[in-house]
Design a protein around this motif. Sequence first.
Motif, PDB file in Angstrom:
ATOM      1  N   THR A 156     -25.657   7.126  -7.170  1.00  0.00           N
ATOM      2  CA  THR A 156     -25.808   7.372  -8.550  1.00  0.00           C
ATOM      3  C   THR A 156     -24.577   8.019  -9.128  1.00  0.00           C
ATOM      4  OG1 THR A 156     -26.219   9.971  -7.887  1.00  0.00           O
ATOM      5  CG2 THR A 156     -28.244   8.702  -8.142  1.00  0.00           C
ATOM      6  N   GLU A 157     -24.286   8.266 -10.482  1.00  0.00           N
ATOM      7  CA  GLU A 157     -23.157   8.679 -11.082  1.00  0.00           C
ATOM      8  C   GLU A 157     -22.731   9.924 -10.700  1.00  0.00           C
ATOM      9  OE1 GLU A 157     -23.478   8.201 -15.447  1.00  0.00           O
ATOM     10  OE2 GLU A 157     -22.271   9.925 -15.755  1.00  0.00           O
ATOM     11  N   GLU A 158     -23.606  10.842 -10.408  1.00  0.00           N
ATOM     12  CA  GLU A 158     -23.110  12.290  -9.950  1.00  0.00           C
ATOM     13  C   GLU A 158     -22.727  11.927  -8.495  1.00  0.00           C
ATOM     14  OE1 GLU A 158     -26.295  11.650 -11.421  1.00  0.00           O
ATOM     15  OE2 GLU A 158     -25.225  12.516 -13.121  1.00  0.00           O
ATOM     16  N   GLU A 159     -23.164  11.227  -7.644  1.00  0.00           N
ATOM     17  CA  GLU A 159     -22.689  10.900  -6.310  1.00  0.00           C
ATOM     18  C   GLU A 159     -21.353  10.370  -6.287  1.00  0.00           C
ATOM     19  OE1 GLU A 159     -24.944   8.207  -3.839  1.00  0.00           O
ATOM     20  OE2 GLU A 159     -23.715   9.059  -2.000  1.00  0.00           O
ATOM     21  N   ALA A 160     -21.165   9.417  -7.238  1.00  0.00           N
ATOM     22  CA  ALA A 160     -19.892   8.871  -7.306  1.00  0.00           C
ATOM     23  C   ALA A 160     -18.757  10.022  -7.753  1.00  0.00           C
ATOM     24  CB  ALA A 160     -19.809   7.843  -8.467  1.00  0.00           C
ATOM     25  N   ILE A 161     -19.091  10.777  -8.473  1.00  0.00           N
ATOM     26  CA  ILE A 161     -18.258  11.827  -9.062  1.00  0.00           C
ATOM     27  C   ILE A 161     -17.989  13.065  -7.787  1.00  0.00           C
ATOM     28  CG2 ILE A 161     -17.778  13.718 -10.671  1.00  0.00           C
ATOM     29  CD1 ILE A 161     -19.451  12.186 -12.776  1.00  0.00           C
ATOM     30  N   ARG A 162     -18.900  13.136  -7.316  1.00  0.00           N
ATOM     31  CA  ARG A 162     -18.803  14.232  -6.171  1.00  0.00           C
ATOM     32  C   ARG A 162     -18.004  13.552  -5.048  1.00  0.00           C
ATOM     33  NH1 ARG A 162     -21.235  14.390  -1.608  1.00  0.00           N
ATOM     34  NH2 ARG A 162     -23.026  13.109  -2.011  1.00  0.00           N
ATOM     35  N   LEU A 163     -18.101  12.519  -4.673  1.00  0.00           N
ATOM     36  CA  LEU A 163     -17.308  11.646  -3.755  1.00  0.00           C
ATOM     37  C   LEU A 163     -15.817  11.611  -3.872  1.00  0.00           C
ATOM     38  CD1 LEU A 163     -19.936   8.517  -2.743  1.00  0.00           C
ATOM     39  CD2 LEU A 163     -19.282  10.733  -1.133  1.00  0.00           C
ATOM     40  N   GLY A 187       0.832  -1.224  -0.037  1.00  0.00           N
ATOM     41  CA  GLY A 187       0.114  -0.135  -0.157  1.00  0.00           C
ATOM     42  C   GLY A 187       0.877   1.232  -0.068  1.00  0.00           C
ATOM     43  N   GLN A 188       2.106   1.262  -0.119  1.00  0.00           N
ATOM     44  CA  GLN A 188       2.980   2.301  -0.077  1.00  0.00           C
ATOM     45  C   GLN A 188       3.278   2.875  -1.320  1.00  0.00           C
ATOM     46  OE1 GLN A 188       5.489   1.365   3.800  1.00  0.00           O
ATOM     47  NE2 GLN A 188       5.497  -0.313   2.175  1.00  0.00           N
ATOM     48  N   ASN A 189       1.917   3.133  -2.412  1.00  0.00           N
ATOM     49  CA  ASN A 189       2.553   3.912  -3.429  1.00  0.00           C
ATOM     50  C   ASN A 189       1.538   5.081  -3.434  1.00  0.00           C
ATOM     51  OD1 ASN A 189       2.836   1.205  -4.742  1.00  0.00           O
ATOM     52  ND2 ASN A 189       1.105   0.673  -3.942  1.00  0.00           N
ATOM     53  N   CYS A 190       2.178   6.252  -4.319  1.00  0.00           N
ATOM     54  CA  CYS A 190       1.603   7.519  -4.230  1.00  0.00           C
ATOM     55  C   CYS A 190       0.038   7.288  -5.152  1.00  0.00           C
ATOM     56  CB  CYS A 190       2.220   8.546  -5.010  1.00  0.00           C
ATOM     57  SG  CYS A 190       2.939   7.751  -6.467  1.00  0.00           S
ATOM     58  N   SER A 191      -0.031   6.344  -5.810  1.00  0.00           N
ATOM     59  CA  SER A 191      -1.022   6.078  -6.655  1.00  0.00           C
ATOM     60  C   SER A 191      -1.925   4.644  -5.937  1.00  0.00           C
ATOM     61  CB  SER A 191      -1.024   5.950  -7.879  1.00  0.00           C
ATOM     62  OG  SER A 191       0.169   5.023  -8.110  1.00  0.00           O
ATOM     63  N   SER A 192      -1.759   4.519  -5.002  1.00  0.00           N
ATOM     64  CA  SER A 192      -2.553   3.386  -4.528  1.00  0.00           C
ATOM     65  C   SER A 192      -4.186   3.629  -4.369  1.00  0.00           C
ATOM     66  CB  SER A 192      -2.304   3.071  -2.846  1.00  0.00           C
ATOM     67  OG  SER A 192      -1.165   2.267  -2.879  1.00  0.00           O
ATOM     68  N   VAL A 193      -4.948   2.637  -4.613  1.00  0.00           N
ATOM     69  CA  VAL A 193      -6.343   2.741  -4.148  1.00  0.00           C
ATOM     70  C   VAL A 193      -6.549   2.979  -2.772  1.00  0.00           C
ATOM     71  CG1 VAL A 193      -8.504   1.664  -4.466  1.00  0.00           C
ATOM     72  CG2 VAL A 193      -6.862   1.160  -6.261  1.00  0.00           C
ATOM     73  N   GLU A 194      -6.890   4.292  -2.351  1.00  0.00           N
ATOM     74  CA  GLU A 194      -6.710   4.645  -0.936  1.00  0.00           C
ATOM     75  C   GLU A 194      -8.253   4.918  -0.541  1.00  0.00           C
ATOM     76  OE1 GLU A 194      -4.482   6.626   1.498  1.00  0.00           O
ATOM     77  OE2 GLU A 194      -2.674   5.808   0.700  1.00  0.00           O
ATOM     78  N   ARG A 195      -9.303   4.847  -1.620  1.00  0.00           N
ATOM     79  CA  ARG A 195     -10.701   4.996  -1.450  1.00  0.00           C
ATOM     80  C   ARG A 195     -11.640   4.466  -2.336  1.00  0.00           C
ATOM     81  NH1 ARG A 195     -12.052  10.848  -2.439  1.00  0.00           N
ATOM     82  NH2 ARG A 195     -10.315  10.773  -3.683  1.00  0.00           N
ATOM     83  N   LEU A 196     -12.231   3.678  -2.112  1.00  0.00           N
ATOM     84  CA  LEU A 196     -13.081   2.764  -2.958  1.00  0.00           C
ATOM     85  C   LEU A 196     -14.703   2.928  -2.924  1.00  0.00           C
ATOM     86  CD1 LEU A 196     -12.447  -0.724  -4.384  1.00  0.00           C
ATOM     87  CD2 LEU A 196     -14.805   0.015  -4.032  1.00  0.00           C
ATOM     88  N   TYR A 197     -15.143   3.367  -4.226  1.00  0.00           N
ATOM     89  CA  TYR A 197     -16.610   3.830  -3.991  1.00  0.00           C
ATOM     90  C   TYR A 197     -17.226   2.708  -4.984  1.00  0.00           C
ATOM     91  CZ  TYR A 197     -14.699   8.059  -2.134  1.00  0.00           C
ATOM     92  OH  TYR A 197     -14.023   8.940  -1.542  1.00  0.00           O
ATOM     93  N   VAL A 198     -18.235   1.760  -4.505  1.00  0.00           N
ATOM     94  CA  VAL A 198     -18.898   0.718  -5.291  1.00  0.00           C
ATOM     95  C   VAL A 198     -20.536   1.101  -5.312  1.00  0.00           C
ATOM     96  CG1 VAL A 198     -19.121  -0.803  -3.055  1.00  0.00           C
ATOM     97  CG2 VAL A 198     -19.132  -1.533  -5.538  1.00  0.00           C
ATOM     98  N   GLU A 199     -21.121   0.662  -6.314  1.00  0.00           N
ATOM     99  CA  GLU A 199     -22.541   0.994  -6.440  1.00  0.00           C
ATOM    100  C   GLU A 199     -23.239   0.175  -5.468  1.00  0.00           C
ATOM    101  OE1 GLU A 199     -23.647   1.823 -10.550  1.00  0.00           O
ATOM    102  OE2 GLU A 199     -25.569   2.277 -10.198  1.00  0.00           O
TER     103      GLU A 199
END
Length: 519
Positions: free
Chosen positions: A381-388, A271-283
């Motif tokens: 919703t798609e909008e919510e995913a983008i906002r988050l 997990g020690q990457n600048c570009s790690s997945v640090e937040r995941l949002y699933v529908e």
Amino acid sequence: MKDLNLDSALVSFDPATGERIGQAKIFTPEEVKEVVSRSRKAFLKWRTTSFEERKRLIMRAREIILAEIDEIAELISKESGKPFAEAISMEIVPVLDLMQYFARKTKKLLKPRKIQIGIFSLLGRSSKIIYEPYGVIAIIPAWNYPFSIPLGEATMALMAGNTVVIKPSELTPLTGLKIGEIFQKAGADEDLVQIVTGDGATGAALVESLPDKIMFTGSVATGKKIAEIAARNLTPFVLELGGKDPMIVFKDANLDIAASAAVWGAFCNTGQNCSSVERLYVEEEVAEKFINLVVEKTKKLKQGNGLESDVSVTVLSSEKQLSIVKSHVEAFRKEGARILIGGNHEGLFFEPTVIVDVKNSMLPMQEETFGPTLPIATFKTEEEAIRLANESNFGLTASVWTSDLKKGKRVAEKIQAGTVCINEVLYTHGIAQTPWGGMKLSGQGRTHGLEGLMELVQPKHIHLNRFSILPDIWWMPYSETAIKTFKALAKHFASGSMLKASLALPQIVRRLKELLANK
Ligand code: NDP
């Protein structure tokens, strides 16, 4: 390297075993200045070399890396703690590719470029851009990719005609020294690529030593310090800083593949990457199924010493990292999130940890964790995913997972990040041709790709006047005719239309006659 005085030495440890691997000198500020000054002298010669000569050096260095691949991978793995497999797949492979790409293509990428100057070409003028190296490039990388990041930046800098001084992290000095050794073995002048080992103070001394450009990779806090000093000296810089990269999984994604990607994206390099997945949002509709897949895949990962070939997750690099990861997991717990798997540690071995019932308002969703944690939240919703995804001070990379490519592209365009992948995650630092860098607090400037190469050169504009027997109509002395001419220029010449510009010609001729009569 000259005059190794080991009075004060930096000791390098294997974070997995605590074993002492070796030691390196701590350069004093005076010594760092001396190194930069030698680098500047070496630059005077190196800048005159042909692209072919530079290419030969880089290709020889590549051959040395290939010949010593096991020894180098073991050193990277032991010093940084990452799996031996990743030392090859995520450091050596991408940097070898970058080396061959820039060795072969830099000449073409930096070809002088003619500029279309529109109406001015009617006056017999032409313009072109040539690209000149800066001089001494100071490279200050982090410990997490101690080989590929500094070596990749050094390769691009050298191909562009610069010389290089690298200050490796105090956690990975031997890997830094190895880069210097590779160039020496490849036949480089001893001052072409110099390594100044030491700690943060050595890095600060390098920044103060007036290099011609600084390429920094590290935390936001250190990035700000460097920017302050650089601003005082007007030294240009590129900052590659932290991330809190989001992954968005829509219900129409291939959930099995997306779950595997999430596990790799969150847990590779522990997990020690600048570009790690640090937040995941699933529908929300598929959240349960997706989370089960992630947990099942996480259970299968073996954690241990990176030198064992079947180990996927290893060790945190330092006590400092451990305390951040622990405090973030604790904060998630306290704020009501649930840990489905992991959450504990034995020494620096922090388990891969999957966390659910997460909200963006929780503190660890806003700060970089840099450890093996995968917090998962849901959206409707798609909008919510983008906002988050955009609710963050960081903007390095992001990923969108869907089988609807139109939707994928639409969402990708709305996410604030330097790189957005559709149905891919994290890996594009490994593509030499694509730019790397962040928006917001994730940094300034780019490395890799044409954009990264352009950071290592200064564009120089060369302008030619083929009608030099005539004076310019805007020169002195001024007069009524001059003012009338300037008004004609404003009305017609500056219109952007060749046809309209020609209406100014009679007035231009009158003005020229006046100037010639005044000679
Ligand atoms: P730091 O900012 O602590 O250190 C980075 C480098 O700066 C090290 O070589 C360090 O030396 C040096 N340094 C420390 N203090 C100074 C100073 N005052 N002046 C000049 N140099 C100094 O970062 P970390 O090592 O903790 O690295 C992790 C960070 O790097 C994370 O935030 C991660 O996201 C980011 N990163 C970003 C990448 C990107 O491409 N955007 C890629 C990889 C990592 P020393 O270690 O000896 O103290």
